[in-house]
Design an enzyme around this catalytic site. Structure first.
Site, PDB file in Angstrom:
ATOM      1  N   HIS A   1      12.231   0.722   1.325  1.00 19.31           N
ATOM      2  CA  HIS A   1      11.410   1.551   0.408  1.00 19.31           C
ATOM      3  C   HIS A   1       9.943   1.195   0.638  1.00 19.31           C
ATOM      4  O   HIS A   1       9.460   0.178   0.147  1.00 19.31           O
ATOM      5  CB  HIS A   1      11.798   1.273  -1.051  1.00 19.31           C
TER       6      HIS A   1
ATOM      7  N   HIS B   1       5.774   2.775   1.082  1.00 25.76           N
ATOM      8  CA  HIS B   1       4.744   3.830   1.075  1.00 25.76           C
ATOM      9  C   HIS B   1       3.678   3.463   2.096  1.00 25.76           C
ATOM     10  O   HIS B   1       3.045   2.409   1.985  1.00 25.76           O
ATOM     11  CB  HIS B   1       4.085   3.938  -0.305  1.00 25.76           C
TER      12      HIS B   1
ATOM     13  N   ARG C   1       1.376   6.090   3.071  1.00 24.79           N
ATOM     14  CA  ARG C   1       0.325   7.116   2.928  1.00 24.79           C
ATOM     15  C   ARG C   1       0.102   7.807   4.275  1.00 24.79           C
ATOM     16  O   ARG C   1       0.965   7.773   5.142  1.00 24.79           O
ATOM     17  CB  ARG C   1      -0.979   6.528   2.374  1.00 24.79           C
TER      18      ARG C   1
ATOM     19  N   LYS D   1      14.509  11.884  -1.183  1.00 26.79           N
ATOM     20  CA  LYS D   1      14.011  11.148  -2.334  1.00 26.79           C
ATOM     21  C   LYS D   1      13.905  12.028  -3.565  1.00 26.79           C
ATOM     22  O   LYS D   1      13.307  13.101  -3.519  1.00 26.79           O
ATOM     23  CB  LYS D   1      12.623  10.576  -1.992  1.00 26.79           C
TER      24      LYS D   1
ATOM     25  N   HIS E   1      14.046   7.614  -7.833  1.00 23.59           N
ATOM     26  CA  HIS E   1      13.117   6.971  -8.767  1.00 23.59           C
ATOM     27  C   HIS E   1      13.714   7.226 -10.145  1.00 23.59           C
ATOM     28  O   HIS E   1      13.608   8.331 -10.677  1.00 23.59           O
ATOM     29  CB  HIS E   1      11.700   7.544  -8.655  1.00 23.59           C
TER      30      HIS E   1
ATOM     31  N   HIS F   1      13.886   0.482  -6.566  1.00 17.96           N
ATOM     32  CA  HIS F   1      13.100  -0.456  -7.375  1.00 17.96           C
ATOM     33  C   HIS F   1      13.689  -0.685  -8.772  1.00 17.96           C
ATOM     34  O   HIS F   1      13.075  -0.361  -9.781  1.00 17.96           O
ATOM     35  CB  HIS F   1      11.626  -0.073  -7.450  1.00 17.96           C
TER      36      HIS F   1
ATOM     37  N   ASP G   1       8.649  -1.305  -1.984  1.00 16.26           N
ATOM     38  CA  ASP G   1       7.830  -0.366  -2.752  1.00 16.26           C
ATOM     39  C   ASP G   1       6.348  -0.700  -2.619  1.00 16.26           C
ATOM     40  O   ASP G   1       5.569  -0.428  -3.530  1.00 16.26           O
ATOM     41  CB  ASP G   1       8.259  -0.325  -4.225  1.00 16.26           C
TER      42      ASP G   1
ATOM     43  N   ALA H   1      -0.525   3.618 -10.522  1.00 16.37           N
ATOM     44  CA  ALA H   1       0.626   2.711 -10.436  1.00 16.37           C
ATOM     45  C   ALA H   1       0.917   2.381  -8.979  1.00 16.37           C
ATOM     46  O   ALA H   1       0.966   3.275  -8.139  1.00 16.37           O
ATOM     47  CB  ALA H   1       1.843   3.380 -11.064  1.00 16.37           C
TER      48      ALA H   1
HETATM   49  N1  LIG Z   1       5.751   2.302  -7.468  1.00 21.41           N
HETATM   50  C1  LIG Z   1       4.591   2.756  -7.837  1.00 21.41           C
HETATM   51  O1  LIG Z   1       4.068   2.299  -8.868  1.00 21.41           O
HETATM   52  N2  LIG Z   1       3.939   3.716  -7.160  1.00 21.41           N
HETATM   53  C2  LIG Z   1       4.416   4.435  -6.012  1.00 21.41           C
HETATM   54  C3  LIG Z   1       5.373   5.502  -6.383  1.00 21.41           C
HETATM   55  C4  LIG Z   1       6.748   5.015  -6.781  1.00 21.41           C
HETATM   56  O2  LIG Z   1       7.439   4.336  -6.018  1.00 21.41           O
HETATM   57  O3  LIG Z   1       7.189   5.319  -7.883  1.00 21.41           O
HETATM   58  C5  LIG Z   1       3.221   5.034  -5.282  1.00 21.41           C
HETATM   59  O4  LIG Z   1       3.424   5.933  -4.455  1.00 21.41           O
HETATM   60  O5  LIG Z   1       2.082   4.602  -5.521  1.00 21.41           O
HETATM   61 ZN   LIG Z   2       7.919   3.714  -4.298  1.00 17.28          ZN
HETATM   62 ZN   LIG Z   3       9.271   5.121  -7.448  1.00 16.77          ZN
END
Ligand SMILES: NC(=O)N[C@@H](CC(=O)O)C(=O)O
Ligand SMILES: [Zn+2]
Ligand SMILES: [Zn+2]
Length: 343
Positions: free
Chosen positions: A12, A14, A16, A98, A135, A173, A246, A262
């Site tokens: 998992h 991110h 970008r 997802k 999620h 998560h 995450d 977040a």
């Molecule tokens: N985990 C997070 O707080 N943020 C994640 C999105 C997600 O996984 O929910 C994000 O893309 O910034």
């Molecule tokens: Zn995430």
């Molecule tokens: Zn998430």
């Protein structure tokens, strides 16, 4: 002291898009063989075509000589078609879909408004063996933010698993005891990822002595008894739980704000953070299964064949890392980490 393990994967992540890829991809690529790449770009990755293009941009940011495979995902919307699922599965590069409830988290406006609308698509996924990554939080404004995961499980996940028992599903998560119990109580086709930050911290880290935006993520950190349930699951040796950082970079100014985003950035030291959590639980012998075996087994992929070595040698995390023309504040910025990845 040294610890050698099969190279981990991140189930998992991110990354970008755009210029920041050059800053964040190397952090994950130096530790992980593969990573499941989250599709919550703006706009989201909703077609195989977009996923394959995004994959090329990620690969272009992998440092020369480093072997790192991005495993792409599609973003489930009310309109994602069963045909697109078949195209995705046949592409050989899309490994999951997802589910973001609309409005639940960062860049989730295009998410699912009602799981019922997506049933034909989910059936096509079950047929193709493509996992649904969830999620798991309700967005109902009447539900307390600390209860949103537990309520999502009760209202949506349990009925979904009853309706489509053959669908492969990962509760992403996990932050609560209820999340752990849901995974443990379901069949072998239901698993869960655990982040390093939810294993290491409870909500005091975010709220005691001042409000600390760099500990704010979704699902939000919970109370200590939940963290303990996560640790017990992660270190149990159960193949249903595996590593998913995450790691979610946001520019410093977007987090240090009256309405901060977040997401925690942990990719710079992911495996080191997990080693710390497992060591605290006296369970370093369970780290390899969790970090390097269970996820690959669940996805039906071969385990990595090379290894990494961690040495117990403290180092200081930089105050920030570059993030294109901004900075990202990493977890433990300016602080010490007990383990170091040997390169
Ligand atoms: N985990 C997070 O707080 N943020 C994640 C999105 C997600 O996984 O929910 C994000 O893309 O910034
Ligand atoms: Zn995430
Ligand atoms: Zn998430």
């Amino acid at each position: 002291m040294q610890l050698t393990l099969t190279r981990p994967d991140d189930w998992h992540l991110h990354l970008r898009d755009g210029p920041v890829l050059a800053d964040v991809v190397p952090h994950s690529a130096r530790q992980c063989g593969r990573a499941i790449i989250m599709p919550n770009l703006k706009p989201p990755v909703v077609s195989t075509h977009q996923a394959l293009d995004y994959r090329e941009r990620i690969l272009a940011a992998v440092p020369a000589g480093v072997d790192f495979t991005p495993l792409m995902t599609l973003y489930l919307t009310d309109n994602l078609s069963p045909e697109e699922i078949r195209t995705a599965a046949a592409s050989g590069h899309v490994y999951a879909v997802k589910l973001y409830p609309a409005g639940a988290t960062t860049h989730s406006d295009a998410g699912v408004t009602d799981i019922q609308h997506t049933l034909p698509t989910l059936e096509a996924m079950a047929e193709a063996g493509l996992p649904l990554l969830v999620h798991g939080e309700v967005t109902d404004p009447d539900i307390d933010i600390f209860d949103r995961e537990a309520v999502f499980i009760e209202r949506h996940l349990e009925p979904l698993v009853r309706r489509l028992p053959e669908l492969k599903l990962v509760l992403e998560h996990i932050t609560t005891r209820q999340g752990i119990e849901f995974v443990q109580g379901s069949g072998p086709n239901v698993a869960g990822t655990l982040t390093a930050h939810h294993l290491l911290y409870n909500r005091n880290a975010m709220l005691v002595g001042g409000i600390r935006p760099h500990y704010y993520c979704l699902p939000v950190l919970k109370r200590e008894s939940h963290r303990e349930a996560l640790i017990t699951a992660a270190t149990s040796g159960s193949p249903k739980f595996f590593l998913g950082t995450d790691s979610a970079p946001h520019p410093q100014h977007a987090k240090e704000s009256a309405c901060g985003c977040a997401g925690l950035y942990t990719a710079h030291a992911a495996i080191e953070f997990y080693a710390e959590a497992f060591e605290q639980a006296n369970a370093l012998d369970k780290l390899e299964g969790f970090a390097s075996h269970h996820g690959a087994d669940f996805y039906g992929l071969p385990r990595n064949t090379d290894t990494i070595t961690l040495v117990r040698e403290p180092w200081t995390v930089p105050e920030s890392y570059p993030l294109a023309d901004a900075k990202v504040i990493p977890l433990r910025a300016g602080g010490e980490i007990a383990w170091r990845l040997q390169l």
